[in-house]
Design an enzyme around this catalytic site. Structure first.
Site, PDB file in Angstrom:
ATOM      1  N   SER A  29       0.833  -1.214   0.000  1.00 20.89           N
ATOM      2  CA  SER A  29       0.000   0.000   0.000  1.00 20.89           C
ATOM      3  C   SER A  29       0.862   1.255   0.000  1.00 20.89           C
ATOM      4  O   SER A  29       0.610   2.204  -0.752  1.00 20.89           O
ATOM      5  CB  SER A  29      -0.898   0.007   1.240  1.00 20.89           C
ATOM      6  OG  SER A  29      -1.803  -1.059   1.192  1.00 20.89           O
ATOM      7  N   ARG A  33       1.538   4.259  -3.044  1.00 19.45           N
ATOM      8  CA  ARG A  33       1.294   5.667  -2.714  1.00 19.45           C
ATOM      9  C   ARG A  33       2.562   6.501  -2.846  1.00 19.45           C
ATOM     10  O   ARG A  33       2.515   7.679  -3.204  1.00 19.45           O
ATOM     11  CB  ARG A  33       0.700   5.767  -1.298  1.00 19.45           C
ATOM     12  CG  ARG A  33      -0.757   5.285  -1.245  1.00 19.45           C
ATOM     13  CD  ARG A  33      -1.154   4.910   0.170  1.00 19.45           C
ATOM     14  NE  ARG A  33      -2.574   4.622   0.343  1.00 19.45           N
ATOM     15  CZ  ARG A  33      -3.157   3.459   0.028  1.00 19.45           C
ATOM     16  NH1 ARG A  33      -2.463   2.471  -0.480  1.00 19.45           N
ATOM     17  NH2 ARG A  33      -4.458   3.285   0.234  1.00 19.45           N
ATOM     18  N   GLY A 101      -5.736  -3.902  -8.016  1.00 21.68           N
ATOM     19  CA  GLY A 101      -6.882  -3.039  -7.729  1.00 21.68           C
ATOM     20  C   GLY A 101      -6.433  -1.728  -7.109  1.00 21.68           C
ATOM     21  O   GLY A 101      -6.957  -0.652  -7.429  1.00 21.68           O
ATOM     22  N   GLN A 176      -9.179   1.978  -0.877  1.00 17.31           N
ATOM     23  CA  GLN A 176      -8.921   2.329  -2.280  1.00 17.31           C
ATOM     24  C   GLN A 176      -9.892   3.403  -2.736  1.00 17.31           C
ATOM     25  O   GLN A 176      -9.502   4.364  -3.409  1.00 17.31           O
ATOM     26  CB  GLN A 176      -9.036   1.091  -3.168  1.00 17.31           C
ATOM     27  CG  GLN A 176      -7.941   0.072  -2.879  1.00 17.31           C
ATOM     28  CD  GLN A 176      -8.120  -1.224  -3.650  1.00 17.31           C
ATOM     29  OE1 GLN A 176      -9.059  -1.385  -4.417  1.00 17.31           O
ATOM     30  NE2 GLN A 176      -7.208  -2.156  -3.440  1.00 17.31           N
ATOM     31  N   ASP A 327      -7.022  -8.338   4.170  1.00 22.03           N
ATOM     32  CA  ASP A 327      -6.230  -9.186   3.270  1.00 22.03           C
ATOM     33  C   ASP A 327      -5.726 -10.458   3.958  1.00 22.03           C
ATOM     34  O   ASP A 327      -5.116 -11.316   3.310  1.00 22.03           O
ATOM     35  CB  ASP A 327      -5.026  -8.403   2.727  1.00 22.03           C
ATOM     36  CG  ASP A 327      -5.460  -7.324   1.746  1.00 22.03           C
ATOM     37  OD1 ASP A 327      -6.545  -7.464   1.144  1.00 22.03           O
ATOM     38  OD2 ASP A 327      -4.724  -6.333   1.577  1.00 22.03           O
ATOM     39  N   LYS A 354     -12.269  -9.204  -4.024  1.00 20.58           N
ATOM     40  CA  LYS A 354     -10.811  -9.012  -4.049  1.00 20.58           C
ATOM     41  C   LYS A 354     -10.254  -9.607  -5.347  1.00 20.58           C
ATOM     42  O   LYS A 354     -10.996  -9.809  -6.294  1.00 20.58           O
ATOM     43  CB  LYS A 354     -10.182  -9.653  -2.804  1.00 20.58           C
ATOM     44  CG  LYS A 354     -10.597  -8.968  -1.513  1.00 20.58           C
ATOM     45  CD  LYS A 354     -10.059  -7.566  -1.460  1.00 20.58           C
ATOM     46  CE  LYS A 354     -10.508  -6.821  -0.224  1.00 20.58           C
ATOM     47  NZ  LYS A 354     -10.083  -5.432  -0.240  1.00 20.58           N
TER      48      LYS A 354
HETATM   49  C1  S3P Z   1      -5.566  -1.435  -0.169  1.00 19.85           C
HETATM   50  C2  S3P Z   1      -6.857  -1.497   0.304  1.00 19.85           C
HETATM   51  C3  S3P Z   1      -7.603  -2.756   0.459  1.00 19.85           C
HETATM   52  C4  S3P Z   1      -6.709  -3.978   0.388  1.00 19.85           C
HETATM   53  C5  S3P Z   1      -5.691  -3.878  -0.727  1.00 19.85           C
HETATM   54  C6  S3P Z   1      -4.810  -2.659  -0.518  1.00 19.85           C
HETATM   55  C7  S3P Z   1      -4.914  -0.123  -0.291  1.00 19.85           C
HETATM   56  O1  S3P Z   1      -8.566  -2.840  -0.568  1.00 19.85           O
HETATM   57  O2  S3P Z   1      -7.477  -5.137   0.215  1.00 19.85           O
HETATM   58  O3  S3P Z   1      -4.874  -5.024  -0.773  1.00 19.85           O
HETATM   59  O4  S3P Z   1      -3.666  -0.078  -0.448  1.00 19.85           O
HETATM   60  O5  S3P Z   1      -5.612   0.893  -0.228  1.00 19.85           O
HETATM   61  P1  S3P Z   1     -10.023  -2.145  -0.429  1.00 19.85           P
HETATM   62  O6  S3P Z   1      -9.843  -0.704  -0.426  1.00 19.85           O
HETATM   63  O7  S3P Z   1     -10.790  -2.625  -1.628  1.00 19.85           O
HETATM   64  O8  S3P Z   1     -10.572  -2.685   0.856  1.00 19.85           O
END
Ligand code: S3P
Length: 450
Positions: A29, A33, A101, A176, A327, A354
């Site tokens: 994450s 970013r 994603g 996200q 996760d 997911k």
């Molecule tokens: C993430 C948010 C999560 C997580 C993903 C990483 C992020 O997803 O499952 O692996 O870095 O913002 P969601 O925002 O869909 O919950």
């Protein structure tokens, strides 16, 4: 739609004690970013400890396509010469976010309020995931999206040339979605306000403050209210990416179920919005301790020490904790097999959207390995058989999902018969050194079928 290469079948079998130090890679994450925010500054951001997994490398490519200069200096050191808030150039080709994603949704947010058009795609997993959760709030800024039926990729986004600020209550617990709206808000005039009813990982808020944005977070009766002042001049940063708690989960859980194990996983971020798994494991009776607790880069960090824990008990995981371990449910469900009694996981509908439908993927694989699993739309229960009693002996589809593949490899380390996955190649999206790292601890994971 991008494809994956040849499938890589993998098998994991019972091994001797896992021992030693497991240095897991950088946080996924925070790595995404770092690249995206670095691209939104004028000047050079330096990053150490970047996760060099496929997901993050796809985001690096995307930032280059939008005009930033992203350089790999070797050994996890990277730099980004950014183009400033609102400075993205129109990409010449399609932006392929692979399996990620987080990558696609955050990048959509970052370009949504610039007057450019971009076309996004990904692999078969990403192309099956819902994007409406991001394009709906982006439409409030004035962004237009045209995608496949059901708001799926491939998708074209026409950025809002004259964006308006937005007030948005996030309808699903998703960092996200929250982050996409905040990144879009950066290039809108005035204040963008995002409200989340359930706290999700807060890296975007923390990092935006670090990059010099004016951002305020308040806990209210309505939820967490995040107010961002638009059109700041972000200041380039030096970022040391902490190691990923979601990757640490795999060696930690493996050590808890393999007899005689004692593994140290150093330097793991214990941000409360991410550390739910470790709290849950401790409640189950895991011998998991935090050593050398400290603050690094404003985040709580500790060395995790996990030892074989034959007396774990199933528990009810509080739904309020779900976002902080979303996760980690696949690997938790594996640990639950080696505990006694039922582990009840409620309020986890998000697991169905997911990289795969993770409740379905795990339930099918666990049942094939001799475990009783009950499930509903937003819950599932695993009935543990206790240490030493888990049959195993199944080949499971990993469904282009790294965490499904790794969870079943962990299971095979302690089940009576080996566990196989049809394709372990997705593991490189988040944990490219999984196989050598686990081998060095003493695991027996091989590239073979059955
Ligand atoms: C993430 C948010 C999560 C997580 C993903 C990483 C992020 O997803 O499952 O692996 O870095 O913002 P969601 O925002 O869909 O919950």
């Amino acid at each position: 739609m991008s494809g994956h290469g040849t499938p890589v079948p993998m098998t994991s079998r019972a091994c001797g004690p896992l021992t030693g130090v497991a240095e897991v890679p950088g946080d996924k994450s925070i790595s995404h970013r770092s690249l995206i925010l670095g691209a939104m500054c004028v000047g050079e951001t330096r990053i150490t400890g970047l996760l060099e997994g496929d997901d993050v490398l796809d985001t690096a490519k995307a930032m280059r396509a939008f005009g930033a200069t992203v350089t790999d200096h070797g050994g996890g050191e990277w730099s980004v010469q950014g183009v400033g808030v609102g400075g993205f150039a129109e990409p010449a080709g399609v932006i392929d976010c692979g399996n990620s994603g987080t990558g696609v949704r955050l990048i959509m947010g970052a370009m949504a309020t610039t007057g450019i058009t971009a076309i996004f795609t990904g692999d078969a997993s990403l192309c099956s995931r819902p994007m409406g959760r991001v394009t709906d709030p982006l439409a409030l800024f004035g962004t237009r999206a045209v995608g496949r039926e059901g708001g799926r990729l491939p998708m074209t986004l026409v950025g809002a040339a004259d964006p308006v600020p937005v007030r948005y209550v996030v309808p699903v617990p998703s960092a996200q979605v929250k982050s996409a709206v905040l990144l879009a808000g950066l290039n809108a005039p005035g204040q963008t306000v995002v409200i989340e009813k359930e706290a999700t990982r807060d890296h975007t808020e923390r990092m935006l403050a670090g990059f010099g944005a004016e951002i305020d977070v308040e806990d209210t009766d309505e939820g967490r209210v995040i107010t961002l002042q638009g059109q700041p001049e972000l200041q380039p940063q030096q970022i040391a990416v902490p190691r990923d708690p979601s990757s640490a989960a795999f060696p930690v859980c493996a050590a808890l179920i393999v007899p005689g194990s004692d593994v140290l996983v150093p330097g793991i971020g214990l941000n409360p919005t991410r550390a739910g798994l470790f709290t849950t494991l401790r409640e189950m009776g895991a011998d998991l301790t935090y050593e050398n607790e400290r603050i690094e880069g404003g985040e709580p960090v500790a060395d995790l020490r996990a030892r074989y824990s034959p007396d774990m008990k199933g528990i009810s995981v509080p739904p309020a904790r779900a976002a902080s371990m979303i996760d980690e449910y696949p690997v938790l469900s594996v640990v639950a097999c080696f505990a006694t009694g039922v582990t009840d996981m409620q309020g986890v509908r998000e697991l169905r959207v997911k990289e795969s439908d993770r409740i379905d993927a795990m339930a099918k694989g666990l049942r094939a390995a001799g475990i009783d699993v009950a499930e509903g739309d937003d819950w599932w229960q695993v009935t543990g058989l206790g240490a030493g009693n888990v049959p195993g002996g199944a080949t499971v589809e990993s469904r282009l999902d790294h965490r499904i593949a790794m969870a079943f490899m962990v299971m095979g380390m302690a089940s009576q018969k080996p566990m196989s996955v049809d394709d372990g190649s997705p593991i490189t999206t988040s944990f490219p050194i999984f196989e050598p790292l686990m081998a060095q601890l003493g695991a027996q994971v091989s590239r073979a079928n059955g």
